[in-house]
Design an enzyme around this catalytic site. Structure first.
Site, PDB file in Angstrom:
ATOM      1  N   TYR A  57     -29.568  -9.066  22.430  1.00  0.00           N
ATOM      2  CA  TYR A  57     -29.488  -7.642  21.677  1.00  0.00           C
ATOM      3  C   TYR A  57     -28.998  -6.481  22.665  1.00  0.00           C
ATOM      4  O   TYR A  57     -29.307  -6.323  23.528  1.00  0.00           O
ATOM      5  CB  TYR A  57     -31.296  -7.046  21.281  1.00  0.00           C
ATOM      6  CG  TYR A  57     -32.026  -7.847  20.588  1.00  0.00           C
ATOM      7  CD1 TYR A  57     -31.463  -9.013  19.835  1.00  0.00           C
ATOM      8  CD2 TYR A  57     -33.504  -7.706  20.809  1.00  0.00           C
ATOM      9  CE1 TYR A  57     -32.280  -9.827  19.063  1.00  0.00           C
ATOM     10  CE2 TYR A  57     -34.232  -8.678  19.985  1.00  0.00           C
ATOM     11  CZ  TYR A  57     -33.588  -9.708  19.218  1.00  0.00           C
ATOM     12  OH  TYR A  57     -34.503 -10.557  18.715  1.00  0.00           O
ATOM     13  N   GLY A 208     -38.497  -7.532   5.471  1.00  0.00           N
ATOM     14  CA  GLY A 208     -37.339  -8.151   4.906  1.00  0.00           C
ATOM     15  C   GLY A 208     -35.932  -7.256   5.484  1.00  0.00           C
ATOM     16  O   GLY A 208     -35.054  -7.065   4.650  1.00  0.00           O
TER      17      GLY A 208
HETATM   18  P1  ATR Z   1     -36.289  -6.812  11.995  1.00  0.00           P
HETATM   19  O1  ATR Z   1     -37.465  -7.502  12.413  1.00  0.00           O
HETATM   20  O2  ATR Z   1     -34.950  -7.415  11.937  1.00  0.00           O
HETATM   21  O3  ATR Z   1     -36.044  -5.383  12.883  1.00  0.00           O
HETATM   22  P2  ATR Z   1     -37.628  -5.401   9.724  1.00  0.00           P
HETATM   23  O4  ATR Z   1     -38.916  -5.266  10.588  1.00  0.00           O
HETATM   24  O5  ATR Z   1     -38.118  -6.498   8.590  1.00  0.00           O
HETATM   25  O6  ATR Z   1     -36.536  -6.194  10.251  1.00  0.00           O
HETATM   26  O7  ATR Z   1     -37.136  -4.150   9.185  1.00  0.00           O
HETATM   27  C1  ATR Z   1     -36.443  -3.129   9.777  1.00  0.00           C
HETATM   28  C2  ATR Z   1     -35.880  -2.011   9.173  1.00  0.00           C
HETATM   29  O8  ATR Z   1     -36.743  -1.558   8.367  1.00  0.00           O
HETATM   30  C3  ATR Z   1     -35.085  -1.113   9.833  1.00  0.00           C
HETATM   31  O9  ATR Z   1     -33.979  -0.627   9.308  1.00  0.00           O
HETATM   32  C4  ATR Z   1     -36.110   0.096  10.080  1.00  0.00           C
HETATM   33  O10 ATR Z   1     -35.467   1.323   9.807  1.00  0.00           O
HETATM   34  P3  ATR Z   1     -35.653   2.712  10.784  1.00  0.00           P
HETATM   35  O11 ATR Z   1     -35.209   2.293  12.302  1.00  0.00           O
HETATM   36  O12 ATR Z   1     -34.874   3.839  10.274  1.00  0.00           O
HETATM   37  O13 ATR Z   1     -37.071   3.083  10.862  1.00  0.00           O
HETATM   38  C5  ATR Z   1     -36.769  -0.136   8.522  1.00  0.00           C
HETATM   39  N1  ATR Z   1     -38.233   0.491   8.628  1.00  0.00           N
HETATM   40  C6  ATR Z   1     -39.292   0.140   9.439  1.00  0.00           C
HETATM   41  N2  ATR Z   1     -40.248   0.884   9.160  1.00  0.00           N
HETATM   42  C7  ATR Z   1     -40.015   1.744   8.260  1.00  0.00           C
HETATM   43  C8  ATR Z   1     -40.550   2.648   7.395  1.00  0.00           C
HETATM   44  N3  ATR Z   1     -42.059   2.580   7.668  1.00  0.00           N
HETATM   45  N4  ATR Z   1     -40.125   3.182   6.218  1.00  0.00           N
HETATM   46  C9  ATR Z   1     -38.882   3.116   5.932  1.00  0.00           C
HETATM   47  N5  ATR Z   1     -38.026   2.130   6.874  1.00  0.00           N
HETATM   48  C10 ATR Z   1     -38.731   1.527   7.758  1.00  0.00           C
END
Ligand code: ATR
Length: 326
Positions: A57, A208
């Protein structure tokens, strides 16, 4: 929220951790350092103790960020990181996987420096290396355990068979794989082996990649600077159908007076006590809301309704599925 034991030997962790990837790369612009550090500190204050990063990352930048944030509070955090995916230093393109013992040692030493620590709490092989036997990689990881550089071993996106072979060399504490309402392919492969061997499942992308959290709308899809725009599920031909499916979660959320992201997380957590989730967020408001998912109890009929969705999702998890479940 009650803690859950990692693997069979622990430690006991808040089952809602924090996926830190998006703070540095892949989901648009990196978060400015002071803002990111403030978020990481707030996470600790809110009770998060499981922080997930990887060498991959930001090509070390995400580990460096965590090192800065946690150097003066190392005892309060459980740090999981990952090795093995190689990248071209100039183009940043991913070039393959290296699970050779020399690469494992080199990567571990680099992560320890960036994380400003003398031990990694959970060290995962990020993807399986088809050209190096898992027994060989596990041997190198077992050596790192004996030296005290790592405290537990994990595998990310391995198959059930690979997990079994690895566990025979040295106990594996956790498998980290994509698992959500939309991604359940591991239920027939690796999950039964996790249950049998007492290995935890750490679910990444439990929202997702944001599709289930209400972060996207028809008008507001990820742009070309966002890695998700290259994902089959976000591609122009599949996006609208998957978004419509995600909106079915909103009805369950309305019944619980909860946020859709909380429902998506509660569904994953309801799959068994061996499951932990590491939703990613860059925003304090979303972090606070996600942590409250631990208070949501889904009924059998809620679960049944949500169980129906994954079969209707269109598009694979990755453009190249040969890199997962190996
Ligand atoms: P990953 O594990 O790949 O990070 P995830 O956890 O399924 O994926 O989803 C992450 C995404 O969900 C991010 O784009 C996050 O955006 P923010 O950084 O703007 O929060 C979004 N996300 C996480 N929690 C959220 C919530 N409570 N409401 C809206 N978006 C959310």
């Amino acid at each position: 929220m009650q803690t859950r034991t990692l693997g069979t030997n622990g430690p006991d962790l808040n089952p809602i951790g924090l996926g830190c990837m998006g703070l540095s790369e892949f989901y648009g612009k990196a978060t400015e350092q002071q803002t990111a550090i403030a978020l990481l500190h707030k996470a600790i204050d809110l009770g998060v103790n499981h922080f997930d990063t990887a060498e991959l990352y930001g090509m070390g930048a995400n580990e460096t960020l965590l090192g800065e944030a946690f150097a003066d509070r190392r005892d309060k955090v459980f740090i999981a990181t990952k090795f093995g995916i190689t990248r071209d230093a100039k183009t940043r393109a991913m070039t393959g996987v290296d699970g050779s013992p020399e690469a494992v040692r080199r990567a571990c030493d680099g992560s320890l420096v960036r994380l400003k620590t003398d031990h990694i709490d959970l060290y995962y092989q990020h993807r399986m290396d088809g050209s190096v036997a898992i027994e060989e990689t596990m041997g190198a990881l077992a050596d790192l355990m004996n030296e005290g550089k790592i405290k537990a071993i994990g595998l990310s996106e391995c198959s059930g068979d690979t997990l079994r072979r690895a566990h025979a060399v040295h106990p594996v504490s956790a498998v980290q794989s994509e698992y959500s309402l939309f991604s359940r392919d591991l239920e027939t492969g690796v999950i039964p082996v996790c249950r049998e061997l007492g290995v935890s499942l750490v679910a990444y992308s439990p929202l997702g990649r944001g599709m289930l959290s209400g972060a996207f709308t028809k008008e507001n899809a990820p742009d070309a600077k966002d890695y998700r725009s290259y994902s089959p599920r976000f591609s122009p031909e599949n996006y609208a159908a998957n978004l419509a499916l995600a909106e079915e979660v909103h009805a369950v959320a309305a019944r619980h007076k909860a946020h859709p992201a909380q429902i998506a997380l509660a569904w994953v957590l309801a799959q068994g006590d061996f499951v932990h989730v590491i939703p990613g967020t860059t925003k304090a408001k979303n972090l606070t809301s996600n942590l409250a998912a631990g208070e949501v109890t889904l009924s059998q009929s809620d679960l049944a309704e949500l169980d129906n969705l994954s079969a209707k999702v269109v598009g694979d998890r990755y453009a190249d599925m040969s890199v997962v479940n190996r």
